[in-house]
Design a protein around this motif. Structure first.
Motif, short mmCIF file in Angstrom:
data_model
loop_
_atom_site.label_atom_id
_atom_site.label_comp_id
_atom_site.label_asym_id
_atom_site.label_seq_id
_atom_site.Cartn_x
_atom_site.Cartn_y
_atom_site.Cartn_z
N GLY A 1 -18.80 -11.00 -71.80
CA GLY A 1 -18.18 -9.87 -72.48
C GLY A 1 -19.21 -8.81 -72.81
O GLY A 1 -20.41 -8.98 -72.59
N GLY A 2 -18.75 -7.68 -73.36
CA GLY A 2 -19.66 -6.63 -73.73
C GLY A 2 -18.95 -5.31 -73.95
O GLY A 2 -17.72 -5.27 -74.10
N LEU A 3 -19.73 -4.26 -73.97
CA LEU A 3 -19.22 -2.90 -74.19
C LEU A 3 -19.27 -2.14 -72.87
O LEU A 3 -20.29 -2.15 -72.17
N VAL A 4 -18.17 -1.48 -72.55
CA VAL A 4 -18.10 -0.72 -71.31
C VAL A 4 -17.27 0.53 -71.56
O VAL A 4 -16.38 0.53 -72.42
N GLN A 5 -17.54 1.57 -70.80
CA GLN A 5 -16.75 2.79 -70.92
C GLN A 5 -15.44 2.65 -70.17
O GLN A 5 -15.34 1.87 -69.21
N ALA A 6 -14.46 3.41 -70.58
CA ALA A 6 -13.18 3.42 -69.89
C ALA A 6 -13.39 3.75 -68.41
O ALA A 6 -14.19 4.62 -68.06
N GLY A 7 -12.68 3.00 -67.57
CA GLY A 7 -12.83 3.16 -66.13
C GLY A 7 -13.85 2.23 -65.52
O GLY A 7 -13.93 2.11 -64.29
N GLY A 8 -14.63 1.58 -66.36
CA GLY A 8 -15.67 0.68 -65.89
C GLY A 8 -15.16 -0.72 -65.59
O GLY A 8 -13.94 -0.98 -65.65
N SER A 9 -16.10 -1.60 -65.28
CA SER A 9 -15.76 -2.97 -64.90
C SER A 9 -16.60 -3.97 -65.67
O SER A 9 -17.73 -3.68 -66.09
N LEU A 10 -16.03 -5.16 -65.85
CA LEU A 10 -16.73 -6.29 -66.44
C LEU A 10 -16.20 -7.55 -65.78
O LEU A 10 -15.05 -7.60 -65.35
N ASP B 1 0.86 -23.71 -74.21
CA ASP B 1 0.71 -24.50 -72.99
C ASP B 1 -0.69 -25.05 -72.80
O ASP B 1 -0.94 -25.76 -71.83
N TYR B 2 -1.60 -24.75 -73.71
CA TYR B 2 -3.00 -25.09 -73.52
C TYR B 2 -3.49 -26.09 -74.56
O TYR B 2 -3.15 -26.01 -75.73
N ASP B 3 -4.29 -27.03 -74.07
CA ASP B 3 -4.83 -28.08 -74.93
C ASP B 3 -6.24 -27.77 -75.42
O ASP B 3 -6.66 -28.29 -76.45
N TYR B 4 -6.97 -26.97 -74.67
CA TYR B 4 -8.37 -26.70 -75.01
C TYR B 4 -8.62 -25.19 -74.93
O TYR B 4 -8.05 -24.50 -74.08
N TRP B 5 -9.52 -24.74 -75.80
CA TRP B 5 -9.87 -23.31 -75.87
C TRP B 5 -11.37 -23.14 -76.01
O TRP B 5 -12.05 -23.98 -76.62
N GLY B 6 -11.85 -22.03 -75.46
CA GLY B 6 -13.23 -21.64 -75.71
C GLY B 6 -13.33 -20.85 -77.01
O GLY B 6 -12.33 -20.61 -77.69
N GLN B 7 -14.54 -20.42 -77.31
CA GLN B 7 -14.79 -19.72 -78.57
C GLN B 7 -14.49 -18.23 -78.48
O GLN B 7 -14.42 -17.55 -79.51
N GLY B 8 -14.31 -17.72 -77.28
CA GLY B 8 -13.97 -16.32 -77.09
C GLY B 8 -15.19 -15.45 -76.83
O GLY B 8 -16.31 -15.77 -77.24
N THR B 9 -14.96 -14.35 -76.14
CA THR B 9 -16.00 -13.37 -75.88
C THR B 9 -15.40 -11.97 -76.09
O THR B 9 -14.29 -11.69 -75.65
N GLN B 10 -16.16 -11.11 -76.76
CA GLN B 10 -15.65 -9.80 -77.12
C GLN B 10 -15.80 -8.84 -75.94
O GLN B 10 -16.88 -8.73 -75.34
N VAL B 11 -14.72 -8.14 -75.65
CA VAL B 11 -14.73 -7.06 -74.66
C VAL B 11 -14.32 -5.78 -75.39
O VAL B 11 -13.24 -5.74 -75.99
N THR B 12 -15.18 -4.79 -75.35
CA THR B 12 -14.89 -3.52 -76.00
C THR B 12 -14.96 -2.40 -74.97
O THR B 12 -15.97 -2.27 -74.27
N VAL B 13 -13.89 -1.62 -74.89
CA VAL B 13 -13.83 -0.52 -73.93
C VAL B 13 -13.78 0.79 -74.73
O VAL B 13 -12.85 1.02 -75.50
N SER B 14 -14.79 1.60 -74.54
CA SER B 14 -14.85 2.87 -75.28
C SER B 14 -14.20 3.98 -74.47
O SER B 14 -14.23 3.99 -73.24
N SER B 15 -13.63 4.92 -75.19
CA SER B 15 -12.93 6.03 -74.52
C SER B 15 -13.87 7.21 -74.28
O SER B 15 -14.99 7.23 -74.74
#
Length: 123
Positions: A9-18, A109-123
């Protein structure tokens, strides 16, 4: 037990990719579904995309069709979510889950989960 670890995850500008990744370890079986969900502050956890690990069938939420691609590498027990043409409304914590059913469109429907990763898209 199964452990899931998200990364990328991370910070990306609008229109970008991750690309975010989810690695599984522990007692995994050959028949399971991996799903990517996302949760923005104050909102429920919603499905983004899912993949059946044994046959590769995929499912996408309408909001990401044509922009996101889910894939898996069974040898590495890893699932990827390539996110292109990102929009500010894609900002959320992205979680991966593992469960027995396909397409697995609900968190129930899910038995297991990860801790999550933040994705931030700036305009």
């Amino acid at each position: 037990q199964v452990q899931l670890v998200e990364s990328g995850g991370g910070l990306v500008q609008a229109g970008g990719s991750l690309r975010v990744s989810c690695s599984a370890s522990g007692r995994t079986s050959s028949r399971y579904t991996m799903g990517w969900f996302r949760q923005a502050p104050g909102k429920q956890r919603d499905v983004v995309a899912t993949i059946n690990a044994s046959d590769g069938r995929t499912y996408y939420a309408d909001s990401v069709k044509g922009r996101f691609t889910i894939s898996r590498d069974n040898a590495k027990s890893t699932v990827y979510l390539q996110m292109n043409s990102l929009k500010p409304e894609d900002t959320a914590v992205y979680y991966c889950g593992m469960g027995p059913w396909f397409p697995g469109g609900s968190p129930r429907d899910y038995d297991y989960w990860g801790q999550g990763t933040q994705v931030t898209v700036s305009s």
